[in-house]
Design a protein around this motif. Structure first.
Motif: not given
Ligand SMILES: [Mg+2]
Ligand SMILES: Nc1ncnc2c1ncn2[C@@H]1O[C@H](COP(=O)(O)OP(=O)(O)OP(=O)(O)O)[C@@H](O)[C@H]1O
Lengths: 310, 298, 355
Positions: C158-159, C43
């Motif tokens: 991000d995810e 991240s």
């Molecule tokens: Mg992360």
């Protein structure tokens, strides 16, 4: 599975050498953030911190606002402790604060418990009992001044059945403080009730259900579930009500004027009177500083006493 | 399946029977609770009702007639005239409105700004700023009354709106409350806005504030009521008629030593309380929520 | 449409180095997936590319422009967050048009862009709703819509799927993939789910502890993991590993594990005799039945339908076998395992590197 194996063969990576030059890290917006807090910081410096410092300074002077302040060292403080009227005011303030809390907190908690269930007209009860909290204090004092009229006042509705009439509520030095206390409770009880009610409703019902299954009766439930879980709220309400009670001014100003015979002359009223009635700024400031110190100590003690476990 | 269904039916029938019985014969505990609450409500309401009844009386009715006597020809109108003859009621009312509203608006604005920075940015000095602002909540107003008066006098703001408004314009309470509210805003929301091209100010005013309208309303209510109620400061900084606020005007009205005109006083009190009661009647849910939320949130 | 070059990128918080010298070159239109265990800095890396996080050292270029000191809004990127980060008080349409409005685009152009994006994502019926009136999958689509509307140079994810249930995740996975094939926008996608990585990526970047362990096409990583970490991280269930020493025995070249079992090696690796290595083989590459290999005792049998997972012990060493045949043996029985030598992975025990 394969965990122990991969662990045995885990990588040993040499840590990278620290680079000498490091750029400043941006994107925290320190400039914007400071712009946002700046007005408040400036405000508090000018209108709170500077006045507090000034109060302490003025408390070491003799000053009538006309001629320049004269430094007198500790004289104001020394005089304070032999000043009968100051000691009287301190006692009156303590008396008012303690009795008021002893009356209004249990009453507020009791009402909150009555309302913490599904009953008809619950919202209406709550709205009525809370209402005095939003009413203007000076107007409330006016109403009660009339309620306390010795002949023809509304208080007779409650005393006449007992054959009591003609009470000089606001002119009798033993009745004046009770008169103020009644008004204070009347005005505040709904306010604290609402806070307690919020606390009660934050307690999950599953706790009660579990305890009831363990065979706990109503009193046990209250004693072992409600009270402990309500403790932070009780602490909060106690602190708030001590601060509010010890600073009360409007009610005393408009209901009793501190009288009769200084029986209701609480400290804020006395400080106001000494400062703006007698123009003795230094002495008034010394009183305020002492009061501030005592309040600070009291609050610290309260947090100590009421918050050990949690 | 069929078994559980019929079982459910059975319990439903039993429950119905129970609730019907309860309806017919309320339990003694319920009666007691209502009795206590009605008693409490009566004590709260009776002085207010009596105040309204008194606005219709003449002075001598107070001493000679029963408590709840309503004269056949209510003198409300005359009493209102007495009030208006005696004091510049409208002016006081407007002054209070101007002062309380200004303070509320200023506080909402600056407290949100400050609370937002304290909640959502890391900057040097943040913890000191937050700590010292919170510490000011411990300072009783009476302590700074004298020096604040001197300050306002030196600034030349005595007897002016500035003197009434500015020293009260930002509250540590407001900053604390707004900061607590903003802490719950996910950082990703601000980052999404940043990527979308919003400046930090726009993020505050267009993204974050609209999400916290309930907190703003609560703060506004608490602040407005507090200022509408304030007496000590107006008493100290104003000296003429012009800047008198409602509270101050009423307080001085009853200071009248030449035999109090009780119906007139009660009429003044009624007039002063009427707008508040009307607003309260409509918004009481918000009022109660503001106070309930001012307690603890974990 | 853009190329993203990351060179010698570093990030530290106070004393902690979170990203430690990363080089990645992403050509225009590529779909790159960053994978790695929790806390490895994925991240952080993505947020540095987005401009949400300061850069301690190194450089990020988008289309040959160094963007280190360019604010997020001026980098022409769009990001989709794990919790969607939709503006709760704005409708779907307002959420999607916010960025364009701030750019001062004319209204018809904005409406056009929103209409196009909502058609692509099937959001037409939801445009006037507030985020709280949407399901998780719909919110996810709106978040993507908000990114598409801007027609950015780079998409960052991000995810984005980790708040969805398993079924929806599979569906959204292919939707994102389709979207990329359609728009051909350079995409950087962070996940810790290696299946997502394998199925979606043109190229996978495996990270650990703030450094890149290996970069490459999904099957390249699967077939030729550069080190022990990548070998265990890619593939599920993960690769069986046996540390041991290479010896010559009467059966030819073998690895003798610490527990005393021997595993066959191809004869052309004579160069390794005497060295301490890690011998790896994927569960699905092990053949059940006779041949050069080992005898294993089954401890658990886990049928999943299409295949059967056998957890067994070779000597004292746990081994996982995936068999596409139905296995009738129960726990406690012995089976013969064959390790096809052409499917072996050998790593140096000291460095973990592939040999
Ligand atoms: Mg992360
Ligand atoms: N503001 C910060 N201050 C200090 N350390 C931080 C900060 N933000 C992140 N870290 C650290 O940086 C490391 C990498 O964080 P990052 O969020 O990039 O991990 P990640 O790979 O995305 O993990 P996950 O899969 O759990 O999301 C973590 O060890 C984290 O503790």
């Amino acid at each position: 599975m394969t965990e122990p194996m991969s662990g045995a063969a885990s990588l040993q990576r040499p840590s990278l050498p620290m680079k000498g030059r490091r750029k400043k890290q941006t994107y925290h917006y320190p400039g914007t953030a400071w712009l946002m807090v700046a007005p408040a910081v400036l405000f508090f410096c000018v209108f709170v911190f500077y006045p507090v410092a000034n109060a302490i300074y003025v408390s070491f002077t003799s000053w009538d606002l006309v001629s320049p302040p004269k430094f007198v060292g500790l004289r104001n403080y020394i005089r304070l402790f032999s000043d009968k009227s100051f000691l009287n005011s301190a006692l009156v303030t303590i008396y008012y604060t303690l009795i008021l809390i002893a009356l209004e907190l249990p009453l507020a908690l009791g009402l909150a418990i009555l309302l913490d269930r599904k009953i008809k007209a619950r919202g209406l009860y709550q709205a009525i009992i809370f209402a005095p909290a939003v009413l203007t204090m000076v107007a409330v004092a006016m109403i009660w001044r009339v309620v306390y009229t010795p002949v023809g006042g509304l208080y007779l509705m409650f005393t006449e059945p007992f054959g009591i009439a003609g009470l000089q509520w606001l002119n009798d030095k033993d009745l004046a403080m009770p008169a103020v206390l009644i008004v204070s409770v009347w005005k505040n009880v709904g306010y604290y009730m609402v806070i307690f009610l919020a606390g009660l409703q934050a307690i999950p019902t599953s706790y009660y259900e579990a305890a009831r299954m363990d065979g706990a009766g109503s009193w046990k439930l209250f004693r072992h579930i409600t009270l402990p879980l309500l403790k932070p709220f009780i602490l909060f309400v106690t602190v708030v009500s001590i601060i509010r009670a010890s600073q009360a001014f409007s009610l005393f100003y408009s209901l009793t004027n501190g009288g009769p015979a200084s029986a209701t002359k609480v400290l804020p009223y006395m400080i106001y009177e000494v400062a703006f009635g007698f123009n003795r700024m230094g002495y008034a400031s010394a009183m305020a500083v002492v009061m501030f110190g005592v309040l600070l100590v009291l609050t610290a003690i309260q947090f100590r006493v009421l918050r050990p476990q949690s | 399946m069929t078994i559980t269904a019929s079982e459910n039916q059975a319990t439903a029938v039993r429950r119905n029977a129970k609730s019907r019985r309860r309806k017919l014969k309320p339990d003694p505990q319920g009666i007691l609770i209502h009795a206590l609450l009605i008693f409490a409500s009566a004590i709260i309401v009776s002085p207010l009702l009596w105040m309204v009844v008194t606005t219709m009386k003449e002075q001598q009715d107070i001493f000679t007639k029963p408590l709840w006597y309503i004269p056949p020809q209510p003198r409300l109108f005359e009493n209102i005239q007495h009030v208006f003859n005696k004091i510049d009621f409208i002016r006081y009312f407007l002054n209070s409105l101007i002062v309380s509203t200004s303070i509320t608006v200023l506080d909402l604005f600056f407290s949100s700004m400050c609370g937002f920075a304290l909640a959502k940015y890391r900057f040097p000095g943040r913890d000191i700023v937050f700590g010292s602002i919170i510490a000011t909540m411990m300072i009783p107003f009476i302590v700074i009354l004298v020096p604040q008066y001197i300050l306002v006098r030196d600034l030349g703001w005595l007897d002016s709106y500035a003197g009434l408004i500015i020293p009260a314009a930002i509250s540590s309470f407001g900053i604390f409350m707004m900061r607590q509210a903003f802490l719950g805003t996910p950082d990703e929301l601000l980052e999404a806005a940043r990527i979308d091209g919003a400046s930090e100010w726009r993020i505050l005013f267009q993204i974050v504030l609209p999400m916290h309208v309930p907190s703003l309303i609560s703060l506004a209510i608490l602040r407005f009521l507090g200022e509408w109620d304030s007496l000590l400061w107006p008493l100290v900084v104003t000296n003429g008629e012009n800047m008198r606020t409602m509270s101050l005007g009423l307080a001085l009205l009853q200071d009248d030593r030449y035999g109090t005109d009780i119906p007139m006083l009660m009429t003044a009190a009624t007039l002063a309380l009427f707008p508040i009661v009307v607003v309260y009647a409509f918004l009481q849910r918000y009022f109660i929520k503001s106070v309930a939320g001012s307690g603890l949130k974990q | 449409m853009a190329r993203v070059e990351i060179s010698q990128l570093e990030k530290s918080y106070d004393d902690v180095d979170v990203v430690r010298g990363i080089d990645i070159d992403i050509p225009d239109g590529e779909f790159v997936v960053l994978v790695g265990p929790s806390g490895c800095g994925k991240s952080t890396l993505l947020r540095m590319i987005a401009g949400l996080e300061g850069i301690t050292d190194g450089e990020i270029r988008i289309d040959d422009t160094v963007v280190n000191d360019i604010a997020a809004k001026d980098r022409d990127i769009a990001m989709v967050f794990q919790n969607y980060a939709l503006y709760p008080h704005m409708t779907v349409a307002e959420n999607m048009s916010f960025a364009l409005k701030l750019k001062g685009e004319p209204k018809p152009r904005i409406d056009d862009a929103v209409k196009r994006a909502s058609a692509i994502l099937g959001l037409d019926a939801l445009l006037q709703r507030l985020p709280k009136q949407l399901s998780g999958g719909q919110r996810q689509r709106v978040a993507m819509g908000r990114a598409i509307v801007r027609d950015p140079k780079v998409f960052l994810f991000d995810e984005p799927l980790s708040n969805l249930d398993a079924k929806l995740r599979v569906q959204m996975r292919s939707e994102i993939k389709e979207l990329h094939q359609r728009l051909k926008t350079t995409t950087i996608y962070v996940t810790h789910d290696q299946i997502e990585a394998m199925t979606m990526a043109d190229r996978i970047v495996v990270m650990q502890g703030g450094v890149v362990e290996q970069m490459g096409a999904p099957l390249e990583l699967y077939d030729k993991p550069a080190n022990v970490f990548v070998a265990t991280f890619i593939g599920s269930p993960s690769m069986n590993l046996y540390p041991g020493t290479v010896e010559t025995s009467e059966d030819g070249l073998v690895v003798r594990t610490e527990e005393g079992a021997t595993m066959p090696l191809p004869p052309d690796r004579k160069d390794l005799v005497g060295s301490r290595i890690v011998y790896g083989i994927r569960p699905e590459d092990i053949v059940v039945g006779s041949g050069p290999g080992a005898i294993a005792r089954i401890s658990t049998v886990e049928p999943t339908g299409a295949e059967t997972l056998l957890l067994c012990k070779v000597g004292k060493v746990s081994t996982v076998v995936v068999s596409r045949e139905r296995v009738t043996l129960g726990p406690g029985s012995d089976i013969a395992l064959t390790f096809p030598t052409e499917r072996l992975h050998l790593f140096d025990q000291a460095t973990g590197r592939r040999l």
